[in-house]
Design a protein around this motif. Sequence first.
Motif, PDB file in Angstrom:
ATOM      1  N   ALA A  69     -19.064  64.414  18.715  1.00  0.00           N
ATOM      2  CA  ALA A  69     -20.318  64.984  18.219  1.00  0.00           C
ATOM      3  C   ALA A  69     -21.513  64.396  18.956  1.00  0.00           C
ATOM      4  O   ALA A  69     -22.489  65.095  19.254  1.00  0.00           O
ATOM      5  N   GLN A  70     -21.436  63.110  19.271  1.00  0.00           N
ATOM      6  CA  GLN A  70     -22.528  62.435  19.969  1.00  0.00           C
ATOM      7  C   GLN A  70     -22.678  62.968  21.390  1.00  0.00           C
ATOM      8  O   GLN A  70     -23.803  63.148  21.882  1.00  0.00           O
ATOM      9  N   MET A  71     -21.558  63.239  22.060  1.00  0.00           N
ATOM     10  CA  MET A  71     -21.610  63.751  23.427  1.00  0.00           C
ATOM     11  C   MET A  71     -22.091  65.190  23.467  1.00  0.00           C
ATOM     12  O   MET A  71     -22.776  65.609  24.393  1.00  0.00           O
ATOM     13  N   GLY A  72     -21.718  65.965  22.433  1.00  0.00           N
ATOM     14  CA  GLY A  72     -22.161  67.345  22.353  1.00  0.00           C
ATOM     15  C   GLY A  72     -21.390  68.261  23.292  1.00  0.00           C
ATOM     16  O   GLY A  72     -20.428  67.847  23.961  1.00  0.00           O
ATOM     17  N   GLY A  73     -21.803  69.516  23.337  1.00  0.00           N
ATOM     18  CA  GLY A  73     -21.123  70.487  24.193  1.00  0.00           C
ATOM     19  C   GLY A  73     -19.687  70.701  23.778  1.00  0.00           C
ATOM     20  O   GLY A  73     -19.341  70.671  22.601  1.00  0.00           O
ATOM     21  N   ARG A  74     -18.826  70.910  24.764  1.00  0.00           N
ATOM     22  CA  ARG A  74     -17.411  71.148  24.477  1.00  0.00           C
ATOM     23  C   ARG A  74     -16.722  69.931  23.899  1.00  0.00           C
ATOM     24  O   ARG A  74     -15.685  70.049  23.233  1.00  0.00           O
ATOM     25  N   SER A  75     -17.265  68.747  24.149  1.00  0.00           N
ATOM     26  CA  SER A  75     -16.636  67.513  23.676  1.00  0.00           C
ATOM     27  C   SER A  75     -16.544  67.450  22.160  1.00  0.00           C
ATOM     28  O   SER A  75     -15.726  66.711  21.622  1.00  0.00           O
ATOM     29  N   VAL A  76     -17.397  68.220  21.473  1.00  0.00           N
ATOM     30  CA  VAL A  76     -17.347  68.252  20.008  1.00  0.00           C
ATOM     31  C   VAL A  76     -15.957  68.642  19.529  1.00  0.00           C
ATOM     32  O   VAL A  76     -15.472  68.128  18.511  1.00  0.00           O
ATOM     33  N   TRP A  77     -15.299  69.538  20.281  1.00  0.00           N
ATOM     34  CA  TRP A  77     -13.959  69.956  19.858  1.00  0.00           C
ATOM     35  C   TRP A  77     -12.844  69.516  20.805  1.00  0.00           C
ATOM     36  O   TRP A  77     -11.696  69.348  20.374  1.00  0.00           O
ATOM     37  N   THR A  78     -13.150  69.298  22.098  1.00  0.00           N
ATOM     38  CA  THR A  78     -12.068  68.927  23.018  1.00  0.00           C
ATOM     39  C   THR A  78     -11.508  67.535  22.721  1.00  0.00           C
ATOM     40  O   THR A  78     -10.293  67.310  22.829  1.00  0.00           O
ATOM     41  N   LEU A  79     -12.368  66.592  22.347  1.00  0.00           N
ATOM     42  CA  LEU A  79     -11.877  65.238  22.042  1.00  0.00           C
ATOM     43  C   LEU A  79     -10.995  65.231  20.796  1.00  0.00           C
ATOM     44  O   LEU A  79      -9.871  64.703  20.841  1.00  0.00           O
ATOM     45  N   PRO A  80     -11.456  65.801  19.676  1.00  0.00           N
ATOM     46  CA  PRO A  80     -10.606  65.794  18.474  1.00  0.00           C
ATOM     47  C   PRO A  80      -9.343  66.631  18.612  1.00  0.00           C
ATOM     48  O   PRO A  80      -8.362  66.380  17.901  1.00  0.00           O
ATOM     49  N   VAL A  81      -9.330  67.626  19.489  1.00  0.00           N
ATOM     50  CA  VAL A  81      -8.120  68.422  19.686  1.00  0.00           C
ATOM     51  C   VAL A  81      -7.133  67.676  20.590  1.00  0.00           C
ATOM     52  O   VAL A  81      -5.921  67.687  20.353  1.00  0.00           O
ATOM     53  N   THR A  82      -7.658  67.016  21.617  1.00  0.00           N
ATOM     54  CA  THR A  82      -6.783  66.304  22.566  1.00  0.00           C
ATOM     55  C   THR A  82      -6.062  65.141  21.907  1.00  0.00           C
ATOM     56  O   THR A  82      -4.866  64.910  22.170  1.00  0.00           O
ATOM     57  N   PHE A  83      -6.754  64.407  21.056  1.00  0.00           N
ATOM     58  CA  PHE A  83      -6.159  63.204  20.467  1.00  0.00           C
ATOM     59  C   PHE A  83      -4.846  63.489  19.741  1.00  0.00           C
ATOM     60  O   PHE A  83      -3.823  62.867  20.041  1.00  0.00           O
ATOM     61  N   PRO A  84      -4.791  64.420  18.769  1.00  0.00           N
ATOM     62  CA  PRO A  84      -3.520  64.642  18.075  1.00  0.00           C
ATOM     63  C   PRO A  84      -2.437  65.253  18.963  1.00  0.00           C
ATOM     64  O   PRO A  84      -1.245  64.998  18.749  1.00  0.00           O
ATOM     65  N   LEU A  85      -2.836  66.042  19.975  1.00  0.00           N
ATOM     66  CA  LEU A  85      -1.840  66.620  20.874  1.00  0.00           C
ATOM     67  C   LEU A  85      -1.122  65.530  21.665  1.00  0.00           C
ATOM     68  O   LEU A  85       0.116  65.519  21.764  1.00  0.00           O
ATOM     69  N   ILE A  86      -1.882  64.613  22.236  1.00  0.00           N
ATOM     70  CA  ILE A  86      -1.283  63.519  22.998  1.00  0.00           C
ATOM     71  C   ILE A  86      -0.587  62.543  22.052  1.00  0.00           C
ATOM     72  O   ILE A  86       0.439  61.941  22.409  1.00  0.00           O
ATOM     73  N   MET A  87      -1.113  62.396  20.848  1.00  0.00           N
ATOM     74  CA  MET A  87      -0.478  61.518  19.868  1.00  0.00           C
ATOM     75  C   MET A  87       0.928  62.007  19.539  1.00  0.00           C
ATOM     76  O   MET A  87       1.842  61.209  19.323  1.00  0.00           O
ATOM     77  N   ALA A  88       1.106  63.328  19.528  1.00  0.00           N
ATOM     78  CA  ALA A  88       2.445  63.880  19.281  1.00  0.00           C
ATOM     79  C   ALA A  88       3.414  63.467  20.385  1.00  0.00           C
ATOM     80  O   ALA A  88       4.580  63.146  20.115  1.00  0.00           O
ATOM     81  N   ALA A  89       2.925  63.457  21.624  1.00  0.00           N
ATOM     82  CA  ALA A  89       3.765  63.000  22.728  1.00  0.00           C
ATOM     83  C   ALA A  89       4.122  61.528  22.563  1.00  0.00           C
ATOM     84  O   ALA A  89       5.268  61.118  22.791  1.00  0.00           O
ATOM     85  N   GLY A  90       3.138  60.720  22.141  1.00  0.00           N
ATOM     86  CA  GLY A  90       3.412  59.310  21.878  1.00  0.00           C
ATOM     87  C   GLY A  90       4.427  59.142  20.770  1.00  0.00           C
ATOM     88  O   GLY A  90       5.266  58.234  20.809  1.00  0.00           O
ATOM     89  N   GLY A  91       4.366  60.029  19.764  1.00  0.00           N
ATOM     90  CA  GLY A  91       5.339  59.976  18.680  1.00  0.00           C
ATOM     91  C   GLY A  91       6.750  60.227  19.171  1.00  0.00           C
ATOM     92  O   GLY A  91       7.707  59.601  18.696  1.00  0.00           O
ATOM     93  N   ILE A  92       6.894  61.147  20.119  1.00  0.00           N
ATOM     94  CA  ILE A  92       8.217  61.428  20.691  1.00  0.00           C
ATOM     95  C   ILE A  92       8.739  60.199  21.423  1.00  0.00           C
ATOM     96  O   ILE A  92       9.926  59.857  21.329  1.00  0.00           O
TER      97      ILE A  92
END
Length: 209
Positions: A69-92
């Motif tokens: 949210a602080q960075m603004g622009g696309r980062s408002v959603w790209t950061l929160p979307v990327t984290f759980p996606l990569i976290m799933a890979a870490g879970g595997i």
Amino acid sequence: MRAFEGRCLHYAALSWKVLIVCALTCLAPVSAYAHFEGGTLGGFQSGFAHPIIGADHLLAMLAVGIWGAQMGGRSVWTLPVTFPLIMAAGGIFGMSGLPLPNVELGIALSVFVLGLAIGFAWKAPEWAALLLIAVFAVFHGYAHGVELPRAVDPASYSIGFVAATGAIHVAGIGIGLLLGRLWKGRLSQSLGGAIAATGLYFAASPLLL
């Protein structure tokens, strides 16, 4: 944009209500490091509660939303979307038994570094922010992947964990949008500093015991 921010704040308020209710119903003696515990885990409720009652997970996931949210622009959603996606890979990785050293330290450092990013209002290039988020997400996902096979209902546990993660991210976005408007963002930066200090404590606490 105002309508979008209004929706974020609305969902953030709802998210916090859900988090508080769930935390109260799942109260149990926990430490800051709520990972690699013995015994059998539950289903959806256990999965939902885990990132909430684990202070390091909670702060890291909130920080992702606040920083986006602080960075603004696309980062408002790209950061929160990327984290759980990569976290799933870490879970595997965790479920498969692949070695990953210093998991707890990596999680603690994620809280520290993300807090610093917010504290200094770092407008990182999007690729750099996503890379940083991805690295930390692997550590968070790995810790939960190790635990997952012990769940009574692994599928329900995973759904609960993902639901809580999403709620925390949305809450972080709402907090970031709200605080970013106050005192020219200084309140948001102060919160980032507090998060960083807590992360430093998490990283140093094993040495202090």
